[in-house]
Each structure stands twice: as C-alpha cells, then as structure tokens.
Enzyme design. Structure first.
Site, PDB file in Angstrom:
ATOM      1  N   TYR A 141       0.857  -1.171  -0.104  1.00  0.00           N
ATOM      2  CA  TYR A 141      -0.021   0.110   0.033  1.00  0.00           C
ATOM      3  C   TYR A 141       0.736   1.328   0.088  1.00  0.00           C
ATOM      4  O   TYR A 141       0.449   2.103  -0.652  1.00  0.00           O
ATOM      5  CB  TYR A 141      -0.968   0.141   1.317  1.00  0.00           C
ATOM      6  CG  TYR A 141      -2.355  -0.525   1.251  1.00  0.00           C
ATOM      7  CD1 TYR A 141      -2.428  -1.917   0.728  1.00  0.00           C
ATOM      8  CD2 TYR A 141      -3.386   0.100   1.317  1.00  0.00           C
ATOM      9  CE1 TYR A 141      -3.601  -2.573   0.492  1.00  0.00           C
ATOM     10  CE2 TYR A 141      -4.640  -0.447   1.089  1.00  0.00           C
ATOM     11  CZ  TYR A 141      -4.747  -1.833   1.135  1.00  0.00           C
ATOM     12  OH  TYR A 141      -6.073  -2.267   0.607  1.00  0.00           O
ATOM     13  N   LYS A 192       2.808 -15.600   1.992  1.00  0.00           N
ATOM     14  CA  LYS A 192       2.919 -16.309   0.841  1.00  0.00           C
ATOM     15  C   LYS A 192       4.716 -16.633   0.855  1.00  0.00           C
ATOM     16  O   LYS A 192       5.215 -16.132  -0.329  1.00  0.00           O
ATOM     17  CB  LYS A 192       2.537 -15.268  -0.215  1.00  0.00           C
ATOM     18  CG  LYS A 192       2.359 -16.074  -1.664  1.00  0.00           C
ATOM     19  CD  LYS A 192       1.435 -17.175  -1.733  1.00  0.00           C
ATOM     20  CE  LYS A 192       1.434 -17.778  -3.152  1.00  0.00           C
ATOM     21  NZ  LYS A 192       0.667 -18.899  -3.254  1.00  0.00           N
ATOM     22  N   ASP A 224      -3.391 -18.267   0.100  1.00  0.00           N
ATOM     23  CA  ASP A 224      -4.443 -18.945  -0.743  1.00  0.00           C
ATOM     24  C   ASP A 224      -5.035 -19.902   0.080  1.00  0.00           C
ATOM     25  O   ASP A 224      -6.257 -20.081   0.142  1.00  0.00           O
ATOM     26  CB  ASP A 224      -3.520 -19.498  -1.999  1.00  0.00           C
ATOM     27  CG  ASP A 224      -2.408 -20.232  -1.819  1.00  0.00           C
ATOM     28  OD1 ASP A 224      -1.875 -20.233  -0.616  1.00  0.00           O
ATOM     29  OD2 ASP A 224      -2.087 -20.805  -2.757  1.00  0.00           O
ATOM     30  N   ASP A 248      -6.537  -6.868   3.901  1.00  0.00           N
ATOM     31  CA  ASP A 248      -7.540  -6.138   3.341  1.00  0.00           C
ATOM     32  C   ASP A 248      -8.564  -7.390   2.550  1.00  0.00           C
ATOM     33  O   ASP A 248      -9.850  -7.209   2.995  1.00  0.00           O
ATOM     34  CB  ASP A 248      -7.324  -5.233   2.144  1.00  0.00           C
ATOM     35  CG  ASP A 248      -8.135  -4.546   1.512  1.00  0.00           C
ATOM     36  OD1 ASP A 248      -9.274  -3.950   2.193  1.00  0.00           O
ATOM     37  OD2 ASP A 248      -8.108  -4.559   0.179  1.00  0.00           O
ATOM     38  N   ASP A 252     -12.525  -8.804   4.492  1.00  0.00           N
ATOM     39  CA  ASP A 252     -13.472  -8.662   3.938  1.00  0.00           C
ATOM     40  C   ASP A 252     -14.432  -9.980   3.789  1.00  0.00           C
ATOM     41  O   ASP A 252     -15.576 -10.367   4.142  1.00  0.00           O
ATOM     42  CB  ASP A 252     -13.675  -8.359   2.561  1.00  0.00           C
ATOM     43  CG  ASP A 252     -14.112  -6.924   2.136  1.00  0.00           C
ATOM     44  OD1 ASP A 252     -13.702  -6.040   3.241  1.00  0.00           O
ATOM     45  OD2 ASP A 252     -14.231  -6.413   1.267  1.00  0.00           O
TER      46      ASP A 252
HETATM   47  C1  IPM Z   1     -10.345  -0.952   4.039  1.00  0.00           C
HETATM   48  C2  IPM Z   1     -10.701  -0.330   2.545  1.00  0.00           C
HETATM   49  C3  IPM Z   1      -9.621   0.661   2.285  1.00  0.00           C
HETATM   50  C4  IPM Z   1      -8.377  -0.312   2.345  1.00  0.00           C
HETATM   51  C5  IPM Z   1      -9.641   1.671   0.999  1.00  0.00           C
HETATM   52  C6  IPM Z   1     -11.038   2.318   1.049  1.00  0.00           C
HETATM   53  C7  IPM Z   1      -8.521   2.380   0.903  1.00  0.00           C
HETATM   54  O1  IPM Z   1     -10.673  -1.256   1.722  1.00  0.00           O
HETATM   55  O2  IPM Z   1     -10.448  -0.109   4.993  1.00  0.00           O
HETATM   56  O3  IPM Z   1     -10.388  -2.204   4.070  1.00  0.00           O
HETATM   57  O4  IPM Z   1      -7.793  -0.882   1.165  1.00  0.00           O
HETATM   58  O5  IPM Z   1      -7.702  -0.339   3.195  1.00  0.00           O
HETATM   59 MG    MG Z   2     -11.140  -3.263   2.462  1.00  0.00          MG
END
Ligand code: IPM
Ligand code: MG
Length: 362
Positions: A141, A192, A224, A248, A252
């Site tokens: 990042y 990884k 993975d 990240d 999710d």
């Molecule tokens: C998160 C989001 C952010 C990230 C974006 C909005 C920059 O997806 O907080 O997970 O990638 O960190």
């Molecule tokens: Mg995110």
C-alpha cells in the site's frame, strides 16, 4: 478528565451512522457521567468539497490532538474521476500513515441472533469469533517506488513495491500475540512465503517474536490456503495476523462469513493505543441519505474506542449489552432483517439508547 474525540463522518452513509452513534454517546454523557469533548472535522470527499483535499490540514491537526477518532465512511462515485492523490481513499490512507496506526483489529463475530444471515451453513459459522490483525501502514500500500511508467517500446507498465522492514513485522506480531493472550491463545500468521522473499522474512520475524509468547500456539499459513480455510472451516481460527494487502482481502471474507458486514466494528491503533475506530463497511452511496444504513457497526466501534483508547471497559460493555438486547427484541435494519420488517438508521440508534437508559434505571 474529559476525553477528546475527533469525529470524522465523511461521505455517503457516514453522516447518518455517525449521527446515530453520537446519540448513543450523548446518552453515555447524560446517564453515566461520561465526559467527552467532540470535535468534528471533514475527511474524504467531504474534505475535498470543503477544502480541496481528502485530508485537510486542520483535520489532521484535530486528529493529532484527540485521544481517539470516530470515523464514519468515505468515498462516492462523484470522486472516482479525481486524480489519485485527491480521491477520498487517499485521505484515509494518509490519516492511517500520518498517525502511525499500524495495527488494524477487525473482529468477525457471528451474533447468535443473526445466525441465519450468513451465506455459509449455520453449523459452520455458529459461535464464530475471530480477530484479524492487519498491518495497516506498510507493505504494498505504501511501498516506493510506485507508478505507471512508459517502457522503451512505448508500452506502459504499472508497478508497486512490496516491502516490510523487520521492525514493522515485529511490532504488528507483538500486537497480535498480545491480543491472542487475551483470547484463546491461538495465532495464525498468513503469508506467501513459498513465493515472496518479503513473506520469508515475515515468517522468520513472527516466529522469533513467538518465542516471547510460549503460551500462544503459533502456526503459519499461505494466503491462498487461508482464504480457502476461512470459508471451509472458519472456526479453526482465533487470531490471524497478516500484511496490509492480504488483510484487506481476508477481512472482507471474514466479515461476510457473519452475514452482516453492517455489524462489524474495527480499530486502528498506534503503539500507545491511540486510535481510530470505524465500521468495516464502506460509504454505500446507493443507500446514502435514505435512513436505511445499519448504524450498529459504528456504535460497536464506539464501544471499541471506549475499551482500547479510553479504558472505559464498563461503558464499552454497556453498549455491547444494549446492542445484544436490541437484537434479542428482533429490531433489525434492512441489511439484517431478511424477510422480516425493518427499522431505519435513526430508529436503530434510538433503540440502543432506550436499552442503555433502561439499564441505567435498573
Ligand atoms: C479498507 C478499505 C480501504 C483499504 C480502502 C477504502 C482504501 O478497503 O479499509 O479495508 O483498502 O484499506
Ligand atoms: Mg478493504
């Protein structure tokens, strides 16, 4: 002593979910003697609209002086065409890195009242309670060099750099081991290492830190496989620690296991547990301004703020108990209602306030 809380509502549903959460905060002040000074500031698209910057200078100053930051959400289609440095996401990334908020805690908890909301079979997710610890201020990042360049043959090439220094791996590993010590004492480090040198170093440093935590059972998993295990048998995990990009993605997935991303809070902490607290979900422009969003992730983020940055454990528990009571009573916003009737954002906030008030008078 009065706590200083910076409030950054941001874009989309950010305004509504923060408004509902501030109702809860006000109730803590009225009923439980909690003392806080709030300072509102603009971030993301709202920062760009007001000051031409996704992280205006005055906003950063407000955050630097605060004990903790309550954050709503950022982003919206109207900002997608802006150059990268002006986009709302950049405001969030700059805030994380300017304040050294390197430890991102993302719990994924399945509320028993919402067991049917998961897209996985309920026997796989019943009782799920896992914590992802994501490195937040390093890795690909932020790595340099980065950009899009033109090659000799005129073709364009995009490039980013994945880098981790030992001290960055070491401090996030310590955060994760400390958290594991307060839970079931099992830590899975995700990397990884079969392909990436960065991951080889990651694995080595995490193992070394692990020597200081003999009570914690440490294992390593390739990313993975980890993503597969998360949907195959998610309860095998207690705490997971991983790099910025892997975290990240995996967070999710973990959030979706609970079926209710609208319920999940998060904390981003520096080395002194000063931090920023935000819902895991985004700004949901499609439902913004319609009183439809679920404010519980933000309300639970306030609970995390009270626990981790202000050490107000009792108030944190009061909020979490009140949220449980509201769910027990069958009160649902649309995202978690299924076929049942639902209430709006502000009504959900009020329901939590009512539960807190009735607990105060008991
Ligand atoms: C998160 C989001 C952010 C990230 C974006 C909005 C920059 O997806 O907080 O997970 O990638 O960190
Ligand atoms: Mg995110």
């Amino acid at each position: 002593m009065s706590a200083k809380i910076a409030v950054l509502a941001g874009d989309g549903i950010g305004q509504e979910i923060i408004a509902a959460t501030l109702g809860v905060l006000e109730c803590l002040q009225q009923e439980f003697g909690f003392a806080a000074e709030l300072e509102h500031a603009a971030i993301g698209g709202a920062g760009y609209d007001a000051y031409g910057q996704p992280l205006p200078e005055q906003t950063l100053a407000v955050c630097q002086q605060a004990d903790a930051i309550l954050f709503g959400a950022i982003g919206g289609p109207q900002y997608d065409g802006l150059e990268r440095d002006l986009r709302p996401e950049k405001g969030l990334l700059k805030l994380r890195s300017s304040l050294s908020l390197f430890a991102n805690l993302r719990p994924a908890i399945l509320y028993p009242q919402l067991a049917d909301a998961s897209s996985l079979k309920s026997e796989l997710v019943a009782g799920l309670d896992l914590m992802i610890v994501r490195e937040l201020t390093g890795g690909i990042y932020f790595g340099e060099p980065r950009g899009i360049r033109v090659l000799e043959n005129g073709e364009r090439q995009g490039f980013n750099t994945l880098v981790y220094a030992e001290h960055e791996i070491e401090r996030i590993a310590r955060s994760a081991f400390d958290i594991a010590m307060l839970r079931e004492r099992r830590l899975c480090s995700v990397d990884k290492a079969n392909v990436l040198e960065v991951s080889e170093l990651w694995r080595e440093v995490v193992s070394r830190v692990g020597l200081d935590y003999p009570e914690v059972e440490l294992n390593h998993m390739y990313v993975d496989n980890a993503s597969m295990q998360l949907v195959r048998a998610p309860r095998q995990f207690d705490v997971m620690v991983t790099s910025n990009l892997f975290g990240d993605i995996l967070s999710d997935t973990a959030a979706m296991l609970t079926g209710s991303i609208g319920m999940l809070p998060s904390a981003s902490l520096d080395a002194n547990a000063r931090g920023m607290y935000e819902p895991v979900h985004g700004s949901a422009p499609d439902i913004a301004g319609k009183n439809l969003a679920n404010p519980l992730a933000t309300i639970l983020s306030l609970a995390m703020l009270l626990r981790y940055s202000l050490r107000e454990l009792e108030l944190a528990e009061r909020i979490e108990t009140a949220v449980g009571e509201v769910l027990d009573r069958g009160i649902r916003t649309a995202d978690i209602a299924g076929a049942a009737a639902s209430v709006g954002t502000s009504e959900m906030g009020m329901a939590v306030v009512t539960a807190l008030r009735s607990a105060a008078s008991r």
